[in-house]
Motif scaffolding. Structure first.
Motif, PDB file in Angstrom:
ATOM      1  N   THR A 180     -12.994  16.851  -6.104  1.00  0.00           N
ATOM      2  CA  THR A 180     -12.869  15.400  -6.020  1.00  0.00           C
ATOM      3  C   THR A 180     -11.987  15.015  -4.831  1.00  0.00           C
ATOM      4  OG1 THR A 180     -13.150  15.155  -8.414  1.00  0.00           O
ATOM      5  CG2 THR A 180     -12.099  13.331  -7.241  1.00  0.00           C
ATOM      6  N   ARG A 181     -10.903  15.741  -4.666  1.00  0.00           N
ATOM      7  CA  ARG A 181     -10.003  15.484  -3.538  1.00  0.00           C
ATOM      8  C   ARG A 181     -10.721  15.680  -2.207  1.00  0.00           C
ATOM      9  NH1 ARG A 181      -5.687  19.335  -4.322  1.00  0.00           N
ATOM     10  NH2 ARG A 181      -6.718  20.759  -2.871  1.00  0.00           N
ATOM     11  N   LYS A 182     -11.510  16.755  -2.105  1.00  0.00           N
ATOM     12  CA  LYS A 182     -12.216  17.018  -0.855  1.00  0.00           C
ATOM     13  C   LYS A 182     -13.275  15.958  -0.596  1.00  0.00           C
ATOM     14  CE  LYS A 182     -11.879  19.379   1.932  1.00  0.00           C
ATOM     15  NZ  LYS A 182     -11.339  19.149   3.307  1.00  0.00           N
ATOM     16  N   ALA A 183     -13.965  15.496  -1.631  1.00  0.00           N
ATOM     17  CA  ALA A 183     -14.955  14.431  -1.442  1.00  0.00           C
ATOM     18  C   ALA A 183     -14.287  13.167  -0.897  1.00  0.00           C
ATOM     19  CB  ALA A 183     -15.666  14.133  -2.753  1.00  0.00           C
ATOM     20  N   LYS A 184     -13.128  12.831  -1.448  1.00  0.00           N
ATOM     21  CA  LYS A 184     -12.396  11.656  -0.972  1.00  0.00           C
ATOM     22  C   LYS A 184     -11.928  11.857   0.468  1.00  0.00           C
ATOM     23  CE  LYS A 184     -10.749  10.159  -5.532  1.00  0.00           C
ATOM     24  NZ  LYS A 184      -9.563   9.992  -6.426  1.00  0.00           N
ATOM     25  N   GLU A 185     -11.464  13.061   0.789  1.00  0.00           N
ATOM     26  CA  GLU A 185     -11.025  13.349   2.155  1.00  0.00           C
ATOM     27  C   GLU A 185     -12.190  13.215   3.139  1.00  0.00           C
ATOM     28  OE1 GLU A 185      -9.381  17.250   2.009  1.00  0.00           O
ATOM     29  OE2 GLU A 185      -7.508  16.617   1.040  1.00  0.00           O
ATOM     30  N   GLY A 191     -15.604   8.020   7.372  1.00  0.00           N
ATOM     31  CA  GLY A 191     -15.870   6.602   7.247  1.00  0.00           C
ATOM     32  C   GLY A 191     -17.112   6.313   6.429  1.00  0.00           C
ATOM     33  N   THR A 192     -17.316   7.128   5.374  1.00  0.00           N
ATOM     34  CA  THR A 192     -18.496   6.990   4.522  1.00  0.00           C
ATOM     35  C   THR A 192     -18.056   6.844   3.072  1.00  0.00           C
ATOM     36  OG1 THR A 192     -18.669   9.392   4.185  1.00  0.00           O
ATOM     37  CG2 THR A 192     -19.853   8.459   6.069  1.00  0.00           C
ATOM     38  N   SER A 193     -19.034   6.693   2.199  1.00  0.00           N
ATOM     39  CA  SER A 193     -18.756   6.664   0.762  1.00  0.00           C
ATOM     40  C   SER A 193     -19.691   7.595   0.002  1.00  0.00           C
ATOM     41  CB  SER A 193     -18.902   5.235   0.213  1.00  0.00           C
ATOM     42  OG  SER A 193     -20.220   4.755   0.437  1.00  0.00           O
ATOM     43  N   GLY A 194     -20.469   8.386   0.732  1.00  0.00           N
ATOM     44  CA  GLY A 194     -21.524   9.171   0.106  1.00  0.00           C
ATOM     45  C   GLY A 194     -21.126  10.529  -0.424  1.00  0.00           C
TER      46      GLY A 194
END
Length: 209
Positions: A180-185, A191-194
């Protein structure tokens, strides 16, 4: 690019290439099912009958998660116990728990999904990752093995102590937290949300094999 370099990479193209690599590892006979569950809408599960929910688990989810014939056979032996008189009610109750889940409560989600006969931490996390990819990831032996190759992770000590083939719920919570942390990073860096925890686990799965 090895996983250690990719983990530190801020190049969105490198991560996208790694994500597409996932599909190269899917056996052709499983590709249609894989694509269908990758696009799973949780409302489909909400609208199933109790028998339909059992059929989904037996015919789709367990076949997706346990691609080795021997593993599918042994895990579905447990699942088939729900076919006994009055047993579908228990499975239906677990579906409602998963549908009503606080998606931010990772431990509770894993605990509920693990009550489904035949599912351990890896299997429970897989089901949750298909239902709620923005909140959960499939965490199994391949994810652990890949993460052990990433130097400098704060959780390196805990990763070293895990039994990749018999993960505990606490292991699952920690692993999902890392992904989850890596996805947020990634989303912040690109500059995405995917990027989701599920997509990160798809990348790691190919490196841990």
């Amino acid at each position: 690019m090895n996983i250690a370099d990719l983990w530190r990479s801020s190049e969105p193209e490198a991560w996208e290439r790694a994500l597409q690599r996932y599909w190269q590892f899917i056996q052709p006979r499983n590709l249609e099912l894989e694509r269908a569950l990758d696009a799973l809408d949780v409302d489909r599960l909400r609208n199933l009958s109790p028998q339909g929910w059992y059929n989904f688990l037996h015919d789709e989810y367990f076949r997706w998660k346990y691609t080795a014939p021997n593993r599918y056979a042994t895990t579905t032996i447990q699942l088939r116990k729900y076919r006994g008189p009055g047993e579908l009610g228990e499975l239906e109750s677990l579906r409602q728990q998963l549908l009503d889940l606080d998606r931010n409560d990772i431990r509770r989600g894993l605990t509920a999904a693990k009550k489904i006969r035949g599912l351990g931490t890896a299997g429970a996390s897989g089901l949750l990752s298909l239902m709620y990819p923005e909140h959960f990831a499939t965490v199994d032996q391949f994810v652990v093995k890949a993460l052990r190759l990433v130097a400098g992770l704060p959780e390196a000590g805990a990763l070293a102590k895990m039994n990749p083939e018999n993960l505990s719920s606490s292991d699952g919570v920690l692993l999902i937290g890392i992904l989850t942390r890596k996805a947020k990073e990634n989303n912040q860096s690109f500059g995405t949300s995917g990027w989701t925890p599920r997509k990160v686990d798809m990348v790691l799965w190919t490196y841990g094999r």
